[in-house]
Structure formats: structure tokens, C-alpha cells
Design a protein around this motif. Structure first.
Motif, PDB file in Angstrom:
ATOM      1  N   VAL A 119     -15.979 -93.224 -57.403  1.00  0.00           N
ATOM      2  CA  VAL A 119     -15.225 -94.470 -57.548  1.00  0.00           C
ATOM      3  C   VAL A 119     -14.809 -94.553 -59.012  1.00  0.00           C
ATOM      4  O   VAL A 119     -15.656 -94.697 -59.902  1.00  0.00           O
ATOM      5  CB  VAL A 119     -16.058 -95.699 -57.141  1.00  0.00           C
ATOM      6  CG1 VAL A 119     -15.237 -96.973 -57.350  1.00  0.00           C
ATOM      7  CG2 VAL A 119     -16.498 -95.588 -55.680  1.00  0.00           C
ATOM      8  N   LEU A 120     -13.507 -94.454 -59.265  1.00  0.00           N
ATOM      9  CA  LEU A 120     -12.996 -94.281 -60.618  1.00  0.00           C
ATOM     10  C   LEU A 120     -12.278 -95.537 -61.111  1.00  0.00           C
ATOM     11  O   LEU A 120     -11.538 -96.185 -60.354  1.00  0.00           O
ATOM     12  CB  LEU A 120     -12.028 -93.101 -60.673  1.00  0.00           C
ATOM     13  CG  LEU A 120     -12.536 -91.778 -60.102  1.00  0.00           C
ATOM     14  CD1 LEU A 120     -11.436 -90.719 -60.159  1.00  0.00           C
ATOM     15  CD2 LEU A 120     -13.774 -91.301 -60.843  1.00  0.00           C
ATOM     16  N   ALA A 121     -12.487 -95.855 -62.368  1.00  0.00           N
ATOM     17  CA  ALA A 121     -11.673 -96.845 -63.063  1.00  0.00           C
ATOM     18  C   ALA A 121     -10.529 -96.094 -63.742  1.00  0.00           C
ATOM     19  O   ALA A 121     -10.750 -95.115 -64.457  1.00  0.00           O
ATOM     20  CB  ALA A 121     -12.516 -97.594 -64.093  1.00  0.00           C
ATOM     21  N   LYS A 122      -9.321 -96.546 -63.526  1.00  0.00           N
ATOM     22  CA  LYS A 122      -8.139 -95.794 -63.963  1.00  0.00           C
ATOM     23  C   LYS A 122      -7.290 -96.636 -64.903  1.00  0.00           C
ATOM     24  O   LYS A 122      -7.002 -97.810 -64.605  1.00  0.00           O
ATOM     25  CB  LYS A 122      -7.332 -95.395 -62.722  1.00  0.00           C
ATOM     26  CG  LYS A 122      -6.241 -94.368 -62.947  1.00  0.00           C
ATOM     27  CD  LYS A 122      -5.704 -93.926 -61.578  1.00  0.00           C
ATOM     28  CE  LYS A 122      -4.649 -92.845 -61.711  1.00  0.00           C
ATOM     29  NZ  LYS A 122      -4.147 -92.422 -60.367  1.00  0.00           N
ATOM     30  N   LEU A 135      -5.750 -91.995 -67.491  1.00  0.00           N
ATOM     31  CA  LEU A 135      -7.110 -91.486 -67.559  1.00  0.00           C
ATOM     32  C   LEU A 135      -7.934 -92.189 -66.487  1.00  0.00           C
ATOM     33  O   LEU A 135      -7.725 -93.383 -66.211  1.00  0.00           O
ATOM     34  CB  LEU A 135      -7.735 -91.749 -68.933  1.00  0.00           C
ATOM     35  CG  LEU A 135      -7.095 -91.067 -70.140  1.00  0.00           C
ATOM     36  CD1 LEU A 135      -7.707 -91.616 -71.427  1.00  0.00           C
ATOM     37  CD2 LEU A 135      -7.305 -89.551 -70.066  1.00  0.00           C
ATOM     38  N   ALA A 136      -8.881 -91.472 -65.893  1.00  0.00           N
ATOM     39  CA  ALA A 136      -9.733 -92.059 -64.856  1.00  0.00           C
ATOM     40  C   ALA A 136     -11.143 -91.511 -65.006  1.00  0.00           C
ATOM     41  O   ALA A 136     -11.335 -90.330 -65.305  1.00  0.00           O
ATOM     42  CB  ALA A 136      -9.183 -91.744 -63.464  1.00  0.00           C
ATOM     43  N   ALA A 137     -12.140 -92.376 -64.791  1.00  0.00           N
ATOM     44  CA  ALA A 137     -13.533 -91.941 -64.896  1.00  0.00           C
ATOM     45  C   ALA A 137     -14.423 -92.886 -64.106  1.00  0.00           C
ATOM     46  O   ALA A 137     -14.096 -94.071 -63.926  1.00  0.00           O
ATOM     47  CB  ALA A 137     -13.981 -91.892 -66.357  1.00  0.00           C
ATOM     48  N   GLY A 138     -15.560 -92.348 -63.644  1.00  0.00           N
ATOM     49  CA  GLY A 138     -16.502 -93.189 -62.912  1.00  0.00           C
ATOM     50  C   GLY A 138     -17.617 -92.372 -62.297  1.00  0.00           C
ATOM     51  O   GLY A 138     -17.659 -91.136 -62.411  1.00  0.00           O
TER      52      GLY A 138
END
Length: 243
Positions: A119-122, A135-138
Motif C-alpha cells: 500500500v503506497l503513498a504516492k 515517487l511512491a513508497a509504503g
């Protein structure tokens, strides 16, 4: 119930895109400080990666992106390797004197296939009529679908890593495929992220992403098999469209 309903309604009111992507996975198995020679010495291998995602737009810059991935992981070795002394070779030693490990020169490849749910925050740091950069990460959780260790080659078997004490005069074949799924933890968790650039079309966009994932849990059940963490660099090409 009320909170769940509110969340569903909130997401339903947001703009959402669905995307598909596939590409190259470049996995490796890293070792920790507490380790043995069986699980050390891995290099990267190449395999496939694929995913489907839904991106919920929270505004012009931010979005939440859950995705379902097929992630091939593992690593490979080529050269002198350590292996646990099998029962048929233990019988060549006096009772209680068989070494824990033996050594041989061959190729091996660990192939681990996971189903992964990040589940990524973008964050879209550049967005124009035609281009989008983000950019996306989670965090992610994953489930091990299958695991195999494939070995190839033939070699003398040695009592030492320096190959100065052969166990016998004849080379032994190491051609074998072993199912090691039961030796590994089925579940893992870790971090996932990527950077991407997209080109907008009339009914969607095409995009190119580069990133990776890294599991935070040692994959082996038994400490006798060493301690490795699985992870991979990933390059994907994809397409997404508005729901």
C-alpha cells in the motif's frame, strides 16, 4: 461498521485509476550479522515481475495506491559452496565424527515466488498536460507461493573450503531440483517503493517505473540454514486508465 462505510464512500468520491505493469525483477538474498556459510555468497539473478494497482487520487499531488504483485525473488551462486553433510556421506565417518558441512564447486539458484500486497503513498512532483513524474513508497505484506533450489554441475567433495582435502577421488553430480518451500516462512513484510514517469494519452497513460522491495523478516525457519532477507530491484513498463 460506520467507519468502514465512511472510508468506502470517501474513496468512492475520489478519482481512481487502474493500472497494469510488467517487467524485470533483479532479486538477491542479503545476509545479516548472524549467519553461516550456507546462506552467504549469493549474487543477483534475473526474472519477471508483474502487478496490477488501483490509484485513488486525493488531490492534484497526492494519491494512495494499493497493488497486487507477482514478485520473483532469490539469488544464485557459482563456485565453491557449503552444504550440510547428507546421511549417505555421514556414514563414511566414525560415529559422531561426521562434519556438519562439506564443500563442492557447482552452480546453484534459489527461486522464490511471492504474491505481494503493498500500500503506497504516492506524490506527483511534476504534472502537466502530457507528463507526470512521481515517487511512491509504503509497506507490504507477502505470501510465498513456491520456492526451489536448483543445482547444476559436478565436483569433488571437500572437507575444507580451500579444496585441499578431497573426500574421495571421483567427482559427484549436483544436478538436482529441490522444493524448499517447507523450509521457509510463508509470510513476510517489508518496504516497497519506486520512481516513475508517465506520458498521458487521451484515455489513460503509459508509464515507466524503477524501484524495489526489501523484506524485513529472515526467510528461513531454521537457523541451521542461515539467515537471509529477500529483496529485488524492479523495472516495469505499464498502462493505466481512469475508472
Amino acid at each position: 461498521m460506520l467507519i468502514t462505510l465512511c472510508v468506502k464512500v470517501s474513496f468512492a468520491q475520489k478519482k481512481a485509476d487502474i493500472g497494469f505493469k510488467a517487467g524485470l525483477s533483479i532479486p538477491n538474498l542479503t545476509t545479516g550479522s548472524s549467519n553461516n556459510s550456507i546462506s552467504s555468497g549469493y549474487n543477483s539473478r534475473l526474472d519477471v515481475h508483474a502487478a496490477v494497482h488501483i490509484e485513488y487520487r486525493m488531490g492534484d499531488r497526492f494519491s494512495i495506491q494499493p497493488q497486487l504483485e507477482y514478485s520473483s525473488q532469490g539469488g544464485k551462486k557459482d563456485g565453491i559452496q557449503t552444504f550440510s553433510t547428507p546421511d549417505n556421506l555421514s556414514q563414511q565417518f566414525p560415529p559422531g565424527q561426521a562434519p556438519t558441512y562439506l564443500y563442492a564447486d557447482y552452480k546453484s539458484e534459489a527461486r522464490l515466488n511471492y504474491l505481494m500486497l503493498p500500500v503506497l503513498a504516492k506524490y506527483h512532483f511534476m504534472s502537466s498536460k502530457k507528463w507526470d513524474a512521481y515517487l511512491a513508497a509504503g509497506p507490504f505484506v507477502s505470501y510465498l507461493l513456491s520456492a526451489k533450489n536448483i543445482t547444476k554441475g559436478s565436483s569433488l567433495i571437500y572437507l575444507d573450503e580451500g579444496k585441499t582435502q578431497p573426500l574421495g577421488p571421483e567427482a559427484q553430480s549436483f544436478d538436482n531440483t529441490e522444493n524448499i518451500t517447507s523450509d521457509l516462512h510463508r509470510f513476510n513484510a517489508g518496504i516497497n517503493g519506486h520512481a516513475g514517469i508517465g506520458y498521458k494519452l487521451s484515455n489513460g497513460s503509459i508509464f515507466l517505473e524503477a524501484g524495489g522491495n526489501y523484506g524485513l523478516i529472515d526467510i528461513q525457519k531454521s537457523a541451521a540454514d542461515g539467515k537471509n532477507k529477500a529483496g529485488a530491484a524492479v523495472i516495469d513498463l505499464g498502462y493505466q486508465f481512469r475508472l
